[in-house]
Design a protein around this motif. Structure first.
Motif, PDB file in Angstrom:
ATOM      1  N   TYR A  38       0.804  -1.213   0.000  1.00 49.99           N
ATOM      2  CA  TYR A  38       0.000   0.000   0.000  1.00 49.99           C
ATOM      3  C   TYR A  38       0.841   1.269   0.000  1.00 49.99           C
ATOM      4  O   TYR A  38       0.339   2.347   0.270  1.00 49.99           O
ATOM      5  N   VAL A  39       2.120   1.132  -0.277  1.00 51.70           N
ATOM      6  CA  VAL A  39       2.994   2.298  -0.351  1.00 51.70           C
ATOM      7  C   VAL A  39       3.803   2.225  -1.629  1.00 51.70           C
ATOM      8  O   VAL A  39       3.929   1.175  -2.245  1.00 51.70           O
ATOM      9  N   THR A  40       4.348   3.367  -2.031  1.00 52.95           N
ATOM     10  CA  THR A  40       5.240   3.404  -3.189  1.00 52.95           C
ATOM     11  C   THR A  40       6.599   3.871  -2.718  1.00 52.95           C
ATOM     12  O   THR A  40       6.716   4.683  -1.812  1.00 52.95           O
ATOM     13  N   VAL A  41       7.632   3.360  -3.369  1.00 47.48           N
ATOM     14  CA  VAL A  41       8.994   3.705  -2.992  1.00 47.48           C
ATOM     15  C   VAL A  41       9.738   4.148  -4.232  1.00 47.48           C
ATOM     16  O   VAL A  41       9.814   3.416  -5.215  1.00 47.48           O
ATOM     17  N   GLY A  42      10.303   5.368  -4.181  1.00 49.42           N
ATOM     18  CA  GLY A  42      11.104   5.865  -5.285  1.00 49.42           C
ATOM     19  C   GLY A  42      12.508   5.318  -5.205  1.00 49.42           C
ATOM     20  O   GLY A  42      12.829   4.465  -4.395  1.00 49.42           O
ATOM     21  N   THR A  43      13.386   5.832  -6.061  1.00 50.46           N
ATOM     22  CA  THR A  43      14.779   5.402  -6.041  1.00 50.46           C
ATOM     23  C   THR A  43      15.608   6.406  -5.286  1.00 50.46           C
ATOM     24  O   THR A  43      15.332   7.600  -5.313  1.00 50.46           O
ATOM     25  N   GLY A  44      16.631   5.946  -4.617  1.00 51.12           N
ATOM     26  CA  GLY A  44      17.507   6.843  -3.870  1.00 51.12           C
ATOM     27  C   GLY A  44      16.986   7.129  -2.494  1.00 51.12           C
ATOM     28  O   GLY A  44      15.923   6.671  -2.088  1.00 51.12           O
ATOM     29  N   GLU A  45      17.743   7.944  -1.745  1.00 54.51           N
ATOM     30  CA  GLU A  45      17.412   8.233  -0.362  1.00 54.51           C
ATOM     31  C   GLU A  45      16.809   9.611  -0.157  1.00 54.51           C
ATOM     32  O   GLU A  45      16.166   9.867   0.834  1.00 54.51           O
ATOM     33  N   GLU A  46      17.032  10.544  -1.101  1.00 48.14           N
ATOM     34  CA  GLU A  46      16.608  11.914  -0.874  1.00 48.14           C
ATOM     35  C   GLU A  46      15.275  12.202  -1.560  1.00 48.14           C
ATOM     36  O   GLU A  46      14.965  11.667  -2.611  1.00 48.14           O
ATOM     37  N   ALA A  47      14.488  13.079  -0.939  1.00 53.13           N
ATOM     38  CA  ALA A  47      13.213  13.479  -1.508  1.00 53.13           C
ATOM     39  C   ALA A  47      13.441  14.396  -2.711  1.00 53.13           C
ATOM     40  O   ALA A  47      14.448  15.088  -2.788  1.00 53.13           O
ATOM     41  N   PRO A  48      12.510  14.402  -3.666  1.00 53.56           N
ATOM     42  CA  PRO A  48      12.679  15.235  -4.855  1.00 53.56           C
ATOM     43  C   PRO A  48      12.790  16.707  -4.497  1.00 53.56           C
ATOM     44  O   PRO A  48      12.059  17.208  -3.654  1.00 53.56           O
ATOM     45  N   GLU A  49      13.700  17.427  -5.158  1.00 56.39           N
ATOM     46  CA  GLU A  49      13.892  18.838  -4.864  1.00 56.39           C
ATOM     47  C   GLU A  49      12.632  19.645  -5.157  1.00 56.39           C
ATOM     48  O   GLU A  49      12.360  20.650  -4.512  1.00 56.39           O
ATOM     49  N   ALA A  50      11.851  19.202  -6.116  1.00 52.33           N
ATOM     50  CA  ALA A  50      10.657  19.948  -6.476  1.00 52.33           C
ATOM     51  C   ALA A  50       9.670  20.027  -5.336  1.00 52.33           C
ATOM     52  O   ALA A  50       8.839  20.928  -5.271  1.00 52.33           O
ATOM     53  N   ARG A  51       9.748  19.085  -4.413  1.00 51.20           N
ATOM     54  CA  ARG A  51       8.828  19.093  -3.293  1.00 51.20           C
ATOM     55  C   ARG A  51       9.504  19.567  -2.008  1.00 51.20           C
ATOM     56  O   ARG A  51       8.990  19.363  -0.927  1.00 51.20           O
ATOM     57  N   GLN A  52      10.649  20.183  -2.145  1.00 52.37           N
ATOM     58  CA  GLN A  52      11.315  20.808  -1.013  1.00 52.37           C
ATOM     59  C   GLN A  52      11.640  22.260  -1.394  1.00 52.37           C
ATOM     60  O   GLN A  52      12.794  22.637  -1.540  1.00 52.37           O
ATOM     61  N   PRO A  53      10.615  23.087  -1.560  1.00 55.94           N
ATOM     62  CA  PRO A  53      10.815  24.427  -2.087  1.00 55.94           C
ATOM     63  C   PRO A  53      11.488  25.384  -1.131  1.00 55.94           C
ATOM     64  O   PRO A  53      12.000  26.409  -1.537  1.00 55.94           O
ATOM     65  N   ARG A  54      11.469  25.080   0.191  1.00 59.89           N
ATOM     66  CA  ARG A  54      12.050  25.985   1.174  1.00 59.89           C
ATOM     67  C   ARG A  54      12.915  25.213   2.148  1.00 59.89           C
ATOM     68  O   ARG A  54      12.653  24.042   2.421  1.00 59.89           O
ATOM     69  N   ILE A 100      16.544   8.135   5.979  1.00 57.54           N
ATOM     70  CA  ILE A 100      16.264   6.855   5.324  1.00 57.54           C
ATOM     71  C   ILE A 100      14.800   6.833   4.869  1.00 57.54           C
ATOM     72  O   ILE A 100      13.954   7.517   5.437  1.00 57.54           O
ATOM     73  N   ASP A 101      14.536   6.067   3.827  1.00 59.31           N
ATOM     74  CA  ASP A 101      13.168   5.897   3.306  1.00 59.31           C
ATOM     75  C   ASP A 101      12.497   7.230   2.973  1.00 59.31           C
ATOM     76  O   ASP A 101      11.281   7.375   3.098  1.00 59.31           O
ATOM     77  N   ALA A 102      13.287   8.197   2.499  1.00 59.59           N
ATOM     78  CA  ALA A 102      12.761   9.540   2.251  1.00 59.59           C
ATOM     79  C   ALA A 102      11.746   9.576   1.117  1.00 59.59           C
ATOM     80  O   ALA A 102      10.911  10.477   1.053  1.00 59.59           O
ATOM     81  N   ARG A 103      11.795   8.608   0.208  1.00 61.46           N
ATOM     82  CA  ARG A 103      10.910   8.637  -0.961  1.00 61.46           C
ATOM     83  C   ARG A 103       9.743   7.655  -0.844  1.00 61.46           C
ATOM     84  O   ARG A 103       9.041   7.394  -1.817  1.00 61.46           O
ATOM     85  N   LEU A 104       9.515   7.136   0.351  1.00 55.07           N
ATOM     86  CA  LEU A 104       8.422   6.200   0.562  1.00 55.07           C
ATOM     87  C   LEU A 104       7.147   6.991   0.845  1.00 55.07           C
ATOM     88  O   LEU A 104       7.085   7.753   1.803  1.00 55.07           O
ATOM     89  N   SER A 159       2.540   7.272   0.477  1.00 52.66           N
ATOM     90  CA  SER A 159       1.271   6.547   0.413  1.00 52.66           C
ATOM     91  C   SER A 159       0.681   6.573  -0.997  1.00 52.66           C
ATOM     92  O   SER A 159       0.910   7.509  -1.767  1.00 52.66           O
ATOM     93  N   THR A 160      -0.091   5.544  -1.303  1.00 55.07           N
ATOM     94  CA  THR A 160      -0.943   5.563  -2.489  1.00 55.07           C
ATOM     95  C   THR A 160      -2.351   5.918  -2.010  1.00 55.07           C
ATOM     96  O   THR A 160      -2.535   6.356  -0.878  1.00 55.07           O
ATOM     97  N   ASN A 161      -3.335   5.743  -2.862  1.00 56.87           N
ATOM     98  CA  ASN A 161      -4.729   5.962  -2.470  1.00 56.87           C
ATOM     99  C   ASN A 161      -5.468   4.641  -2.638  1.00 56.87           C
ATOM    100  O   ASN A 161      -6.265   4.464  -3.557  1.00 56.87           O
ATOM    101  N   PRO A 162      -5.209   3.665  -1.750  1.00 62.69           N
ATOM    102  CA  PRO A 162      -5.716   2.299  -1.965  1.00 62.69           C
ATOM    103  C   PRO A 162      -7.229   2.184  -1.958  1.00 62.69           C
ATOM    104  O   PRO A 162      -7.785   1.268  -2.564  1.00 62.69           O
ATOM    105  N   LEU A 163      -7.924   3.102  -1.292  1.00 64.91           N
ATOM    106  CA  LEU A 163      -9.388   3.025  -1.212  1.00 64.91           C
ATOM    107  C   LEU A 163     -10.075   3.951  -2.218  1.00 64.91           C
ATOM    108  O   LEU A 163     -11.303   4.006  -2.251  1.00 64.91           O
TER     109      LEU A 163
END
Length: 299
Positions: A12-28, A89-93, A95-99
């Motif tokens: 019920y979760v998605t995991v991206g590649t790498g350890e860091e969150a995308p820069e586009a979602r860290q604007p500040r 760790i697990d910075a790119r893990l 949630s999906t929208n399972p329901l």
């Protein structure tokens, strides 16, 4: 059955590649988005006006009345661990929208933009006064720190990492409870994290639960209450149902300090109330004592 659910939990979760969150979602920068904004802040406790720099110097507590301002997960970790030692760790893990809950994706996107995080908890490895630890902090700004599948998965993985590495786990809680948009899958995280904590107990690894304001619902009824040591910040709300629900159910009025950290200490639910200025020192002493005694090495 619980073991089977624990082993199948990642669907019920998605995991991206790498350890860091995308820069586009860290604007500040984290310090800018986690803490109160403006040159002057008004204290919710006593009404005093506090300069922003003065508030930061006091670790975002009021120098007049000791009211603890709400802070985000990254700021929480920054003021706790040794400088430069934290590795997320697990910075790119996420949630999906399972329901298929209506507008859930939009709410997640809004929370990501507001906090710069991909989920409501940040976990990683660090050092505290030279002692290697695993640490996690829930972020009250991300959908009120609600626990969905990804939050539960991140926390469970931190517990597993702690058990395997024999590093003490420190977890700061701040949550309104289970995430309603994920229904029963959210409630399953209570059992999942509790099973992971049992594995930590079998490995004889220290778990310190740090209660911050507010910690309620499914989080309070699971891992937040299962620490080997449970400490709380002054005035933090800690309980399952809200005050009004309890009063209506019991049909009687409750004490003014009901569900506060001090009330829980008086009734044996937590071990100590610790001011934010003393939190790092207190946690450092605890991990040093238990590491020296062999707790973190399974002896």
């Amino acid at each position: 059955m619980l073991k089977d659910l624990f082993n199948r939990r990642r669907q019920y979760v998605t995991v991206g590649t790498g350890e860091e969150a995308p820069e586009a979602r860290q604007p500040r920068p984290a310090q800018e988005r986690d803490v109160p904004k403006g040159l002057v802040q008004k204290c919710d406790g006593c009404g005093a006006l506090i300069l922003g720099k003065e508030l930061q110097k006091h670790l975002y507590t009021c120098p007049e009345c000791n009211h603890h301002f709400r802070i985000g997960a990254r700021t929480r970790i920054d003021i706790t661990v040794d400088e430069g030692s934290f590795r997320e760790i697990d910075a790119r893990l996420t949630s999906t929208n399972p329901l298929g809950f209506p507008q859930y994706e939009e709410k997640l996107e809004a929370a990501m933009r507001a906090t710069g995080l991909l989920e409501g908890v940040v976990t990683g490895e660090a050092e505290l006064e030279g002692v290697p630890i695993v640490i996690g902090a829930m972020d009250p700004g991300f959908m009120m720190g609600s626990m969905g599948s990804a939050v539960g998965e991140r926390i469970a993985r931190a517990m597993e990492r702690s058990a395997e590495s024999k590093r003490p786990l420190i977890l700061f809680t701040a949550s309104g409870g289970a995430r309603m948009q994920e229904g029963i899958l959210s409630l399953m995280q209570m059992a999942k994290t509790s099973v992971a904590l049992q594995r930590m107990a079998e490995a004889r690894v220290l778990f310190i639960s740090v209660i911050t304001h507010p910690t309620t619902g499914g989080v309070s009824a699971s891992f937040a209450s299962l620490g080997d040591v449970i400490v709380a910040e002054p005035g933090a709300m800690f309980g399952f149902a809200g005050r009004r629900v309890v009063e209506q159910t019991m049909r009687q009025s409750l004490p003014d300090d009901f569900q506060t950290a001090e009330f829980n200490l008086k009734h044996g639910m937590i071990d100590k109330v610790v001011h934010r200025k003393q939190m790092r020192q207190t946690l450092g002493a605890l991990v040093r004592i238990h590491t020296a005694r062999g707790w973190a090495h399974g002896e």
